[in-house]
Design a protein around this motif. Structure first.
Motif, PDB file in Angstrom:
ATOM      1  N   PRO A   1      -1.786  11.015  11.165  1.00  0.00           N
ATOM      2  CA  PRO A   1      -0.471  11.441  11.650  1.00  0.00           C
ATOM      3  C   PRO A   1      -0.482  12.829  12.288  1.00  0.00           C
ATOM      4  O   PRO A   1       0.329  13.105  13.165  1.00  0.00           O
ATOM      5  CB  PRO A   1       0.400  11.423  10.380  1.00  0.00           C
ATOM      6  CG  PRO A   1      -0.551  11.448   9.240  1.00  0.00           C
ATOM      7  CD  PRO A   1      -1.806  10.802   9.709  1.00  0.00           C
TER       8      PRO A   1
ATOM      9  N   TYR B   1      -5.001   5.756  10.577  1.00  0.00           N
ATOM     10  CA  TYR B   1      -4.197   6.504  11.544  1.00  0.00           C
ATOM     11  C   TYR B   1      -3.980   7.918  11.024  1.00  0.00           C
ATOM     12  O   TYR B   1      -3.552   8.115   9.879  1.00  0.00           O
ATOM     13  CB  TYR B   1      -2.846   5.809  11.757  1.00  0.00           C
ATOM     14  CG  TYR B   1      -1.887   6.572  12.661  1.00  0.00           C
ATOM     15  CD1 TYR B   1      -2.000   6.476  14.043  1.00  0.00           C
ATOM     16  CD2 TYR B   1      -0.890   7.385  12.122  1.00  0.00           C
ATOM     17  CE1 TYR B   1      -1.126   7.171  14.873  1.00  0.00           C
ATOM     18  CE2 TYR B   1      -0.015   8.085  12.943  1.00  0.00           C
ATOM     19  CZ  TYR B   1      -0.141   7.971  14.322  1.00  0.00           C
ATOM     20  OH  TYR B   1       0.725   8.671  15.136  1.00  0.00           O
TER      21      TYR B   1
ATOM     22  N   ASN C   1      -9.248   8.760   0.657  1.00  0.00           N
ATOM     23  CA  ASN C   1      -8.327   9.192   1.710  1.00  0.00           C
ATOM     24  C   ASN C   1      -7.745  10.589   1.483  1.00  0.00           C
ATOM     25  O   ASN C   1      -6.520  10.783   1.471  1.00  0.00           O
ATOM     26  CB  ASN C   1      -7.185   8.167   1.831  1.00  0.00           C
ATOM     27  CG  ASN C   1      -6.379   8.343   3.099  1.00  0.00           C
ATOM     28  OD1 ASN C   1      -6.864   8.912   4.085  1.00  0.00           O
ATOM     29  ND2 ASN C   1      -5.150   7.865   3.090  1.00  0.00           N
TER      30      ASN C   1
ATOM     31  N   GLN D   1      -4.679   0.618   7.030  1.00  0.00           N
ATOM     32  CA  GLN D   1      -4.411  -0.814   7.112  1.00  0.00           C
ATOM     33  C   GLN D   1      -5.733  -1.547   6.979  1.00  0.00           C
ATOM     34  O   GLN D   1      -6.792  -1.007   7.267  1.00  0.00           O
ATOM     35  CB  GLN D   1      -3.760  -1.181   8.449  1.00  0.00           C
ATOM     36  CG  GLN D   1      -2.352  -0.641   8.630  1.00  0.00           C
ATOM     37  CD  GLN D   1      -1.760  -1.058   9.972  1.00  0.00           C
ATOM     38  OE1 GLN D   1      -2.493  -1.300  10.920  1.00  0.00           O
ATOM     39  NE2 GLN D   1      -0.444  -1.154  10.041  1.00  0.00           N
TER      40      GLN D   1
ATOM     41  N   ARG E   1      -5.895   5.970  -3.813  1.00  0.00           N
ATOM     42  CA  ARG E   1      -4.930   6.990  -3.394  1.00  0.00           C
ATOM     43  C   ARG E   1      -5.472   8.403  -3.553  1.00  0.00           C
ATOM     44  O   ARG E   1      -4.845   9.369  -3.124  1.00  0.00           O
ATOM     45  CB  ARG E   1      -3.642   6.841  -4.209  1.00  0.00           C
ATOM     46  CG  ARG E   1      -2.859   5.556  -3.916  1.00  0.00           C
ATOM     47  CD  ARG E   1      -1.807   5.304  -4.964  1.00  0.00           C
ATOM     48  NE  ARG E   1      -2.420   5.069  -6.273  1.00  0.00           N
ATOM     49  CZ  ARG E   1      -1.749   4.818  -7.387  1.00  0.00           C
ATOM     50  NH1 ARG E   1      -0.423   4.779  -7.355  1.00  0.00           N
ATOM     51  NH2 ARG E   1      -2.377   4.616  -8.532  1.00  0.00           N
TER      52      ARG E   1
ATOM     53  N   ASN F   1      -5.320   6.834  16.029  1.00  0.00           N
ATOM     54  CA  ASN F   1      -6.242   6.204  15.094  1.00  0.00           C
ATOM     55  C   ASN F   1      -7.571   6.952  15.111  1.00  0.00           C
ATOM     56  O   ASN F   1      -8.115   7.236  16.185  1.00  0.00           O
ATOM     57  CB  ASN F   1      -6.496   4.742  15.465  1.00  0.00           C
ATOM     58  CG  ASN F   1      -5.315   3.844  15.173  1.00  0.00           C
ATOM     59  OD1 ASN F   1      -4.390   4.235  14.465  1.00  0.00           O
ATOM     60  ND2 ASN F   1      -5.328   2.636  15.717  1.00  0.00           N
TER      61      ASN F   1
ATOM     62  N   TYR G   1      -4.584   9.752   5.701  1.00  0.00           N
ATOM     63  CA  TYR G   1      -4.452   8.811   6.814  1.00  0.00           C
ATOM     64  C   TYR G   1      -3.571   7.627   6.398  1.00  0.00           C
ATOM     65  O   TYR G   1      -3.529   7.260   5.216  1.00  0.00           O
ATOM     66  CB  TYR G   1      -5.820   8.275   7.257  1.00  0.00           C
ATOM     67  CG  TYR G   1      -6.815   9.326   7.687  1.00  0.00           C
ATOM     68  CD1 TYR G   1      -6.437  10.408   8.481  1.00  0.00           C
ATOM     69  CD2 TYR G   1      -8.159   9.225   7.307  1.00  0.00           C
ATOM     70  CE1 TYR G   1      -7.370  11.359   8.879  1.00  0.00           C
ATOM     71  CE2 TYR G   1      -9.091  10.169   7.706  1.00  0.00           C
ATOM     72  CZ  TYR G   1      -8.686  11.235   8.485  1.00  0.00           C
ATOM     73  OH  TYR G   1      -9.604  12.178   8.874  1.00  0.00           O
ATOM     74  N   ARG G   2      -2.908   7.008   7.360  1.00  0.00           N
ATOM     75  CA  ARG G   2      -2.202   5.756   7.099  1.00  0.00           C
ATOM     76  C   ARG G   2      -3.194   4.615   7.284  1.00  0.00           C
ATOM     77  O   ARG G   2      -3.762   4.443   8.364  1.00  0.00           O
ATOM     78  CB  ARG G   2      -1.024   5.604   8.061  1.00  0.00           C
ATOM     79  CG  ARG G   2       0.060   6.661   7.876  1.00  0.00           C
ATOM     80  CD  ARG G   2       1.145   6.526   8.918  1.00  0.00           C
ATOM     81  NE  ARG G   2       1.998   7.706   8.962  1.00  0.00           N
ATOM     82  CZ  ARG G   2       2.780   8.010   9.987  1.00  0.00           C
ATOM     83  NH1 ARG G   2       2.815   7.222  11.048  1.00  0.00           N
ATOM     84  NH2 ARG G   2       3.537   9.106   9.949  1.00  0.00           N
TER      85      ARG G   2
ATOM     86  N   SER H   1     -11.708   8.095   4.803  1.00  0.00           N
ATOM     87  CA  SER H   1     -10.696   7.064   4.551  1.00  0.00           C
ATOM     88  C   SER H   1     -11.138   6.134   3.422  1.00  0.00           C
ATOM     89  O   SER H   1     -10.315   5.604   2.683  1.00  0.00           O
ATOM     90  CB  SER H   1     -10.416   6.262   5.822  1.00  0.00           C
ATOM     91  OG  SER H   1     -11.477   5.376   6.145  1.00  0.00           O
TER      92      SER H   1
END
Length: 506
Positions: free
Chosen positions: A273, A271, A313, A320, A333, A278, A317-318, A309
Motif C-alpha cells: 500500500p 500488494y 508479512n 491474496q 499475521r 504489487n 502487504y495485502r 510476505s
C-alpha cells in the motif's frame, strides 16, 4: 626508480585482545588500480582505516609515505587534505538532501563567507558528468537506486581533488550491470591519473580490473600479484587467501532424494500500500524436503519482498492466494507465527535487520528462541552459554568466546551467527536472502558446506541470490523473477546464466 604514490611500512595495529595487523607492508604505484583481497578479518579494512586517519597516528606502529612525504594523519580530514578519499561499503550520504548538497557536504562552495548554492549546483553537474551519472543535481538522494548513490559518492570524492581513491566493497550491493558500469568508471578514472585501491571479495572483478592485487591473511601481508605477469587468477588468489586450494567453491551433494512438498504458494500476490503496487503477482512455487530452491532475478525484481510476505508479512502487504506448509493452508499475521510453523528467514541486511550488533554472540544466537533457554520467566545463562558454544563450534565462528560483541566480528562470522540464530529455531524451511553477500571466498565455502549439511538433515532451503554462479552452483531447481512475477522455472540440469538472464529481463 618505481613511482609509488603510497608506501605503508611495517604497520601493526592492536585492539583489546586482538592483533589486527602485524608488520603489514603495502605499496601502490601512481595511476594503477590495486586490489586488496583476503578473508573477512584478514585486516583489509583496518589497514585502510589506518591509512585514512580513522585510526590516528599513535594508535598504530609503522610508517605511511604518501606522495613522497611521511604522513601522520590524526583524523579523516587530514587524509582528505592530502588527497586520500575512502568510500565505505555502507554509503555515507544524507538521503533527505539533494545530490548537489551531498557532493559538497563539508566542502561547501563559498563566496564572501556564504554558501554559493548556484555555483554549487553548476559544479555538482560537472562532477556528475565525470562519473557519467545523468540525474538532476537537485534530485533527492533517497530517490536514487543504490548504483546511482554509489556514483554520487564517487562524485563527492572527485570534488575534493582526490589523488588516491579507496573503495571498500563498492559492488557488494550492486547488480551486475551497475557493477560493470562502476568498474568501467574506475578504468576511466585511471586514465585521468587517479590511483585506486579497491577492497573486493568478488574475484572475477579483481581479475577484470586489477593491475596489482595484494593478499592479506590473518593480519599479515602474504604476497602482491601482478596482472602483467599473469599472476592474478582465481585459483592463485584463493590459495593465498585461505592458505590452501579450494578445488570447487560449490561443494557437491551426492544424495538428492527429495521428499514431499514442504512449502507451496498458489497464485500468491502481495500488494504494497505504501508503494501503491504489487511487489509479487500470481506467484506459484514449491519446495520439497531436502531441496535447495534458488530464486534469481535482478535487483528490484521482488525477491526480498516475496520472502517477507512469506515470513509473517512484517511490511504489512495485502496478501491474496494460498500458502501451504506440509500440505496445510496457513496464514501468518506476524513473523512469530511463521517461526512456530517452522519457517525462518535470514535477511540480506545482517547489520541492519538480522543481528543485534551491540550484543554478544550468545545473546544473538538465542534471541529468536528464548523459551528454549528459559524457565520460570528467567533465562538460564548456563544453558544459553552451552547452546551458543555448540553453534560457535559447529559453524566455526572465529571469536575468543560467545561473549564477544557481534559488531566486532568480521562479515563472514556475523553471517554465521545469523545462521546459528535460525538453526537454533530448528526450521523446516530456511529462507536465505543473499547468504554470502560481502563475505570472502573461504567463508562462502563454509556457508555452502553448512547449507549442504542442513539439507542432508532434512531441512529445505529457499536461496535468494544475485550471484548467478551461486544460484547455479548450489540450487537443485531455480525460479527466476522479474517485476514481481515468476518468469521461469528451470531444473538445474537445464539452467545456465544465459537462460536465467533471459527470464530475468522479460
Amino acid at each position: 626508480m618505481d613511482d609509488y604514490i603510497l608506501e605503508m611500512r611495517n604497520i601493526s595495529k592492536t585492539f583489546p585482545g586482538v592483533k589486527a595487523l602485524t608488520d603489514v607492508s603495502f605499496k601502490v604505484r601512481r595511476g594503477e588500480i590495486h586490489c586488496l583481497v583476503g578473508e573477512n578479518g584478514a585486516g583489509k579494512s583496518t589497514l585502510m582505516k589506518v591509512l585514512s586517519g580513522v585510526y590516528p597516528y599513535g594508535t598504530y606502529t609503522g610508517d605511511i609515505i604518501f606522495d613522497g612525504k611521511e604522513q601522520r594523519f590524526t583524523s579523516i580530514s587530514d587524509s582528505v587534505k592530502a588527497g586520500i578519499v575512502i568510500i565505505y561499503q555502507e554509503l555515507a550520504l544524507f538521503p533527505d538532501l539533494s545530490v548537489y548538497e551531498n557532493i559538497y557536504a563539508g566542502n561547501e562552495v563559498q563566496r564572501s563567507g556564504l554558501v554559493d548554492w548556484n555555483e554549487t549546483i553548476v559544479r555538482a553537474g560537472r562532477m556528475l558528468k565525470k562519473v557519467k551519472l545523468d540525474v538532476n543535481p537537485e534530485t533527492l538522494v533517497k530517490d536514487l537506486g543504490v548504483g546511482k548513490q554509489q556514483l554520487v559518492e564517487i562524485a563527492k570524492a572527485l570534488s575534493k581533488d582526490v589523488k588516491l581513491l579507496i573503495l571498500d566493497e563498492p559492488t557488494a550491493a550492486l547488480n551486475e550491470n551497475d557493477s560493470e558500469n562502476l568498474l568501467q568508471l574506475l578504468r576511466e578514472l585511471k586514465q585521468q591519473g587517479i590511483t585506486c585501491i579497491m577492497i573486493s571479495h568478488k574475484l572475477k572483478e579483481v581479475m577484470a580490473i586489477a593491475d596489482k592485487a595484494t593478499v592479506l591473511r590473518d593480519g599479515r601481508t602474504i604476497c602482491t600479484l601482478d596482472a602483467a605477469k599473469g599472476e592474478i587468477t582465481e585459483n592463485v588468489i584463493i590459495k593465498h587467501m585461505v592458505g590452501r586450494e579450494i578445488e570447487d567453491i560449490y561443494p557437491k551433494r551426492t544424495n538428492k532424494n527429495f521428499g514431499e512438498k514442504v512449502f507451496e504458494l498458489r497464485n500468491w500476490t502481495a500488494y504494497d500500500p505504501q508503494a501503491g503496487r504489487n511487489v509479487a503477482t500470481d506467484v506459484n512455487l514449491h519446495v520439497r524436503k531436502g531441496e535447495i530452491v534458488g530464486i534469481a532475478g535482478l535487483m528490484g525484481s521482488g525477491r526480498t519482498e516475496l520472502a517477507l510476505s512469506i515470513f509473517g508479512n512484517p511490511k504489512g502487504y495485502r496478501l491474496q492466494g494460498e500458502m501451504l506448509v506440509e500440505g496445510k493452508p496457513k496464514t501468518f499475521r506476524h513473523p512469530s507465527e511463521a517461526i512456530r510453523e517452522g519457517i525462518a528467514y535470514v535477511t540480506e541486511d545482517r547489520k541492519g535487520n538480522g543481528l543485534f550488533l551491540i550484543q554478544d554472540i550468545k545473546w544473538n544466537i538465542t534471541a529468536a528462541n528464548l523459551w528454549k533457554v528459559a524457565g520460570g520467566g528467567w533465562i538460564n545463562e548456563n544453558e544459553e552459554i552451552r547452546v551458543s558454544d555448540y553453534y560457535k563450534k559447529a559453524l566455526n565462528i572465529k571469536a575468543p568466546s560467545v561473549e564477544q560483541l557481534v559488531g566486532n566480528l568480521s562479515g563472514g562470522n556475523q553471517q554465521k551467527v545469523s545462521l546459528g540464530k535460525w538453526m537454533f529455531v530448528g526450521p523446516k524451511l530456511l529462507i536465505l536472502d543473499e547468504p554470502t553477500r560481502g563475505i570472502d571466498v573461504g567463508a562462502k565455502y563454509e556457508i555452502y558446506t553448512i547449507m549442504n549439511e542442513l539439507i542432508s538433515q532434512g531441512m529445505s532451503i529457499i536461496m535468494i541470490s544475485s550471484e548467478l554462479g551461486e544460484v547455479l552452483g548450489m540450487s537443485d531447481r531455480v525460479y527466476v523473477m522479474a517485476e514481481g512475477r515468476i518468469t521461469g522455472e528451470l531444473a538445474i540440469e537445464e539452467a545456465d546464466q544465459e537462460k536465467i538472464m533471459q527470464f530475468a529481463t522479460l
